[in-house]
Design a protein around this motif. Structure first.
Motif, mmCIF file in Angstrom:
data_model
loop_
_atom_site.group_PDB
_atom_site.id
_atom_site.type_symbol
_atom_site.label_atom_id
_atom_site.label_comp_id
_atom_site.label_asym_id
_atom_site.label_seq_id
_atom_site.Cartn_x
_atom_site.Cartn_y
_atom_site.Cartn_z
ATOM 1 N N LEU A 113 0.845 -1.199 0.000
ATOM 2 C CA LEU A 113 0.000 0.000 0.000
ATOM 3 C C LEU A 113 0.878 1.246 0.000
ATOM 4 O O LEU A 113 2.023 1.189 0.453
ATOM 5 C CB LEU A 113 -0.981 -0.002 1.176
ATOM 6 C CG LEU A 113 -0.485 0.345 2.571
ATOM 7 C CD1 LEU A 113 -1.656 0.479 3.508
ATOM 8 C CD2 LEU A 113 0.455 -0.706 3.089
ATOM 9 N N PRO A 114 0.360 2.358 -0.529
ATOM 10 C CA PRO A 114 1.216 3.544 -0.651
ATOM 11 C C PRO A 114 1.571 4.146 0.710
ATOM 12 O O PRO A 114 0.784 4.053 1.651
ATOM 13 C CB PRO A 114 0.337 4.549 -1.432
ATOM 14 C CG PRO A 114 -0.903 3.827 -1.824
ATOM 15 C CD PRO A 114 -1.011 2.588 -1.022
ATOM 16 N N ASP A 115 2.748 4.744 0.764
ATOM 17 C CA ASP A 115 3.168 5.526 1.935
ATOM 18 C C ASP A 115 3.592 6.887 1.412
ATOM 19 O O ASP A 115 4.602 6.979 0.723
ATOM 20 C CB ASP A 115 4.325 4.820 2.636
ATOM 21 C CG ASP A 115 4.826 5.594 3.853
ATOM 22 O OD1 ASP A 115 4.314 6.702 4.120
ATOM 23 O OD2 ASP A 115 5.740 5.091 4.530
ATOM 24 N N PRO A 116 2.822 7.941 1.650
ATOM 25 C CA PRO A 116 1.636 8.018 2.507
ATOM 26 C C PRO A 116 0.359 7.590 1.777
ATOM 27 O O PRO A 116 0.305 7.602 0.553
ATOM 28 C CB PRO A 116 1.564 9.521 2.823
ATOM 29 C CG PRO A 116 2.132 10.181 1.599
ATOM 30 C CD PRO A 116 3.214 9.269 1.106
ATOM 31 N N CYS A 117 -0.652 7.217 2.596
ATOM 32 C CA CYS A 117 -1.951 6.854 2.022
ATOM 33 C C CYS A 117 -3.082 7.165 2.999
ATOM 34 O O CYS A 117 -2.838 7.456 4.174
ATOM 35 C CB CYS A 117 -1.986 5.362 1.666
ATOM 36 S SG CYS A 117 -2.028 4.271 3.095
ATOM 37 N N TRP A 118 -4.299 7.055 2.495
ATOM 38 C CA TRP A 118 -5.488 7.248 3.326
ATOM 39 C C TRP A 118 -5.460 6.220 4.486
ATOM 40 O O TRP A 118 -5.311 5.026 4.236
ATOM 41 C CB TRP A 118 -6.727 7.040 2.441
ATOM 42 C CG TRP A 118 -8.025 7.283 3.112
ATOM 43 C CD1 TRP A 118 -8.352 8.333 3.905
ATOM 44 C CD2 TRP A 118 -9.188 6.450 3.036
ATOM 45 N NE1 TRP A 118 -9.653 8.210 4.327
ATOM 46 C CE2 TRP A 118 -10.182 7.065 3.804
ATOM 47 C CE3 TRP A 118 -9.484 5.245 2.385
ATOM 48 C CZ2 TRP A 118 -11.457 6.517 3.951
ATOM 49 C CZ3 TRP A 118 -10.748 4.708 2.522
ATOM 50 C CH2 TRP A 118 -11.720 5.340 3.301
ATOM 51 N N PRO A 119 -5.562 6.685 5.735
ATOM 52 C CA PRO A 119 -5.330 5.797 6.889
ATOM 53 C C PRO A 119 -6.238 4.568 6.963
ATOM 54 O O PRO A 119 -5.859 3.555 7.561
ATOM 55 C CB PRO A 119 -5.587 6.713 8.100
ATOM 56 C CG PRO A 119 -5.488 8.102 7.598
ATOM 57 C CD PRO A 119 -5.812 8.085 6.151
ATOM 58 N N ALA A 120 -7.414 4.625 6.362
ATOM 59 C CA ALA A 120 -8.337 3.488 6.489
ATOM 60 C C ALA A 120 -7.787 2.213 5.837
ATOM 61 O O ALA A 120 -8.178 1.110 6.218
ATOM 62 C CB ALA A 120 -9.690 3.847 5.892
ATOM 63 N N TYR A 121 -6.887 2.352 4.846
ATOM 64 C CA TYR A 121 -6.320 1.137 4.229
ATOM 65 C C TYR A 121 -5.685 0.260 5.305
ATOM 66 O O TYR A 121 -5.914 -0.939 5.368
ATOM 67 C CB TYR A 121 -5.248 1.474 3.180
ATOM 68 C CG TYR A 121 -5.694 2.259 1.977
ATOM 69 C CD1 TYR A 121 -7.020 2.266 1.549
ATOM 70 C CD2 TYR A 121 -4.778 2.993 1.237
ATOM 71 C CE1 TYR A 121 -7.406 2.996 0.423
ATOM 72 C CE2 TYR A 121 -5.154 3.722 0.113
ATOM 73 C CZ TYR A 121 -6.468 3.723 -0.275
ATOM 74 O OH TYR A 121 -6.841 4.450 -1.379
ATOM 75 N N LYS A 122 -4.845 0.917 6.124
ATOM 76 C CA LYS A 122 -4.111 0.153 7.142
ATOM 77 C C LYS A 122 -5.062 -0.481 8.143
ATOM 78 O O LYS A 122 -4.870 -1.606 8.597
ATOM 79 C CB LYS A 122 -3.148 1.084 7.899
ATOM 80 C CG LYS A 122 -1.741 1.034 7.371
ATOM 81 C CD LYS A 122 -0.895 2.156 7.951
ATOM 82 C CE LYS A 122 -1.152 3.428 7.172
ATOM 83 N NZ LYS A 122 -0.547 4.628 7.702
ATOM 84 N N MET A 123 -6.105 0.265 8.488
ATOM 85 C CA MET A 123 -7.062 -0.235 9.471
ATOM 86 C C MET A 123 -7.807 -1.449 8.906
ATOM 87 O O MET A 123 -8.014 -2.448 9.592
ATOM 88 C CB MET A 123 -8.043 0.880 9.854
ATOM 89 C CG MET A 123 -7.331 2.082 10.448
ATOM 90 S SD MET A 123 -8.383 3.535 10.566
ATOM 91 C CE MET A 123 -9.308 3.148 12.040
ATOM 92 N N GLN A 124 -8.195 -1.369 7.649
ATOM 93 C CA GLN A 124 -8.899 -2.492 7.019
ATOM 94 C C GLN A 124 -7.991 -3.723 6.971
ATOM 95 O O GLN A 124 -8.414 -4.836 7.286
ATOM 96 C CB GLN A 124 -9.347 -2.131 5.604
ATOM 97 C CG GLN A 124 -10.476 -1.120 5.578
ATOM 98 C CD GLN A 124 -11.209 -1.097 4.239
ATOM 99 O OE1 GLN A 124 -10.852 -1.801 3.304
ATOM 100 N NE2 GLN A 124 -12.229 -0.281 4.150
ATOM 101 N N LEU A 125 -6.739 -3.502 6.574
ATOM 102 C CA LEU A 125 -5.812 -4.638 6.477
ATOM 103 C C LEU A 125 -5.663 -5.303 7.837
ATOM 104 O O LEU A 125 -5.714 -6.525 7.965
ATOM 105 C CB LEU A 125 -4.447 -4.173 5.955
ATOM 106 C CG LEU A 125 -4.432 -3.653 4.518
ATOM 107 C CD1 LEU A 125 -3.059 -3.132 4.134
ATOM 108 C CD2 LEU A 125 -4.875 -4.742 3.543
ATOM 109 N N HIS A 126 -5.516 -4.482 8.850
ATOM 110 C CA HIS A 126 -5.350 -5.014 10.200
ATOM 111 C C HIS A 126 -6.572 -5.843 10.606
ATOM 112 O O HIS A 126 -6.440 -6.959 11.096
ATOM 113 C CB HIS A 126 -5.129 -3.859 11.181
ATOM 114 C CG HIS A 126 -4.914 -4.304 12.594
ATOM 115 N ND1 HIS A 126 -3.661 -4.559 13.102
ATOM 116 C CD2 HIS A 126 -5.788 -4.573 13.584
ATOM 117 C CE1 HIS A 126 -3.782 -4.952 14.358
ATOM 118 N NE2 HIS A 126 -5.065 -4.962 14.684
ATOM 119 N N SER A 127 -7.748 -5.303 10.382
ATOM 120 C CA SER A 127 -8.951 -6.005 10.851
ATOM 121 C C SER A 127 -9.190 -7.285 10.041
ATOM 122 O O SER A 127 -9.860 -8.199 10.499
ATOM 123 C CB SER A 127 -10.180 -5.097 10.811
ATOM 124 O OG SER A 127 -10.684 -5.013 9.512
#
Ligand code: PLP
Length: 381
Positions: A113-127
């Motif tokens: 995923l891109p860095d920086p990116c919209w924070p929800a990507y990381k949250m979705q991946l985590h969940s």
């Protein structure tokens, strides 16, 4: 209680947002939300739909008429006719992203995923139990990734690459060479590409946001879009994905378990939005362009480095000359001037020393806010 959710990364932006909503005179430059209400012709269509009895469960993939309209609306971008079977309507682009990840990745997979990116990507991946592997949006390369930067991160566990052009938060728009390079890598390493194109309508200086789906060689690209930004409809929760039919069917299965269909009224409103007059879109894009030009000029005059966005409605401003961390800068700015901004680290490690400013704010207040930002950057120089 769920350890997964308790350890989920935070959104990172609400630090300022939470304070900002309680103070009416503050200047809200932290939120990625158009400063317009939904155009009347769209609201009227929603009211009509309710009166006409559009109040029941809809098909899981969305009303056929809405899917048809989305297919037609995107065929030029994709460069071919899109079939109904390739379209699913979702509860915002957010849910399209979630369902797409669910459809093509297995727990334990690695997702680029891109860095920086919209924070929800990381949250979705985590969940979803997926490992986030950030690739750098390289400032030295016009805020676009390089082949080496991505390739060095690919392992046998990598199954998906997320792309977002025009980018939130930088406003970078990927050129054709970069898109082809990324598709090439996806083919070479057999990856799916989830392409978040929610800002594709909003570009500047004649730059065109090319769709990754246009270069899809074999159905590995899932294109995602939505109504929130283009038609000022963030609260309606309406988005879509365009993908090969088998993936669409899998995404539909996720709908069954996570809330059934997307709101029937929002679907009919979106149908009206994309098939109706597009004056609102033209006028708002022109207004964003004017605000972008004016705020860039303010930054340049004050000698504050800022990436010149070719798309989306954000400025990615380098505040490192202030000597403060981005989080601290955002705090001080709010305490002193009641200006809310999103600190860069919320979007990824490369965001230290940066802030994201939304230009989707009324122009006079926006300019005042940007002047305060410049003043604070230069205070300790
Ligand atoms: N994708 C990106 C890149 C965004 O910036 C946002 C909202 O800020 C979304 C998706 C969310 O879209 P939606 O409101 O359609 O869920």
């Amino acid at each position: 209680m769920s350890k997964t959710l308790q350890t989920m990364p935070g959104y990172g932006i609400p630090l300022v947002l939470d304070k900002a909503v309680n103070v009416s005179e503050c200047i809200r430059l932290e939120a990625g939300e158009p400063n317009y209400v939904t155009p009347k012709y769209i609201c009227d269509a929603a009211a009509r739909a309710m009166e006409e009895g559009y109040t029941k469960y809809t098909p899981l993939l969305g009303y056929a008429s809405v899917r048809e309209a989305i297919a037609r609306d995107n065929s030029e971008k994709v460069g071919r006719r899109i079939d109904l079977s390739e379209v699913i309507v979702t509860t915002g682009a957010t849910m399209a992203l979630h369902n797409a990840l669910r459809a093509v990745a297995e727990e334990g997979d690695e997702v680029l995923l891109p860095d920086p990116c919209w924070p929800a990507y990381k949250m979705q991946l985590h969940s979803l139990g997926l490992k986030a592997v950030p690739y750098l949006m390289d400032e030295k390369n016009g805020m676009m990734p390089t082949r080496e930067g991505i390739e060095s991160l690919i392992t046998p566990k990598t199954s998906v690459i997320i792309v977002n052009s025009p980018s939130n938060p930088t406003g970078a728009v990927f050129d054709e060479a970069t898109i082809r390079m990324m598709i090439d890598l996806a083919v070479q390493y057999d990856l799916y590409v989830i392409s978040d194109e929610i800002y594709d309508f909003l570009t500047y200086d004649g730059v065109k946001a090319l769709s990754f789906k246009r270069f899809d060689p074999d159905g590995r690209v899932i294109m995602i879009g939505g109504a929130s930004k283009k038609y000022a409809m963030p609260g309606w929760r309406i988005g879509f994905a365009i993908a090969q039919p088998e993936i669409v069917q899998l995404m539909g299965r996720v709908m069954t378990t996570y809330g059934m269909n997307t709101c029937c009224i929002a679907q009919k409103a979106y149908e009206a939005a994309i098939t109706g007059p597009q004056d609102f879109v033209r006028e708002s894009v022109e207004s964003y362009r004017d605000r972008r030009d004016t705020t860039l000029a303010i930054c340049r005059e004050a000698n504050v480095p800022v990436f010149s966005p070719q798309g989306a409605f954000y400025l990615w401003i380098d505040i490192s000359a202030s000597g403060m961390s981005a989080d601290r800068f955002a705090e001080v700015l709010f305490e002193r001037h009641l200006v809310g901004v999103a600190p860069g680290p919320a979007f990824g490690a490369s965001g230290e020393g940066k802030i994201r400013v939304s230009i989707a704010t009324e122009k006079e207040a926006l300019c005042r806010g940007v002047r305060w930002i410049c003043e604070l950057v230069n205070e300790n120089r």
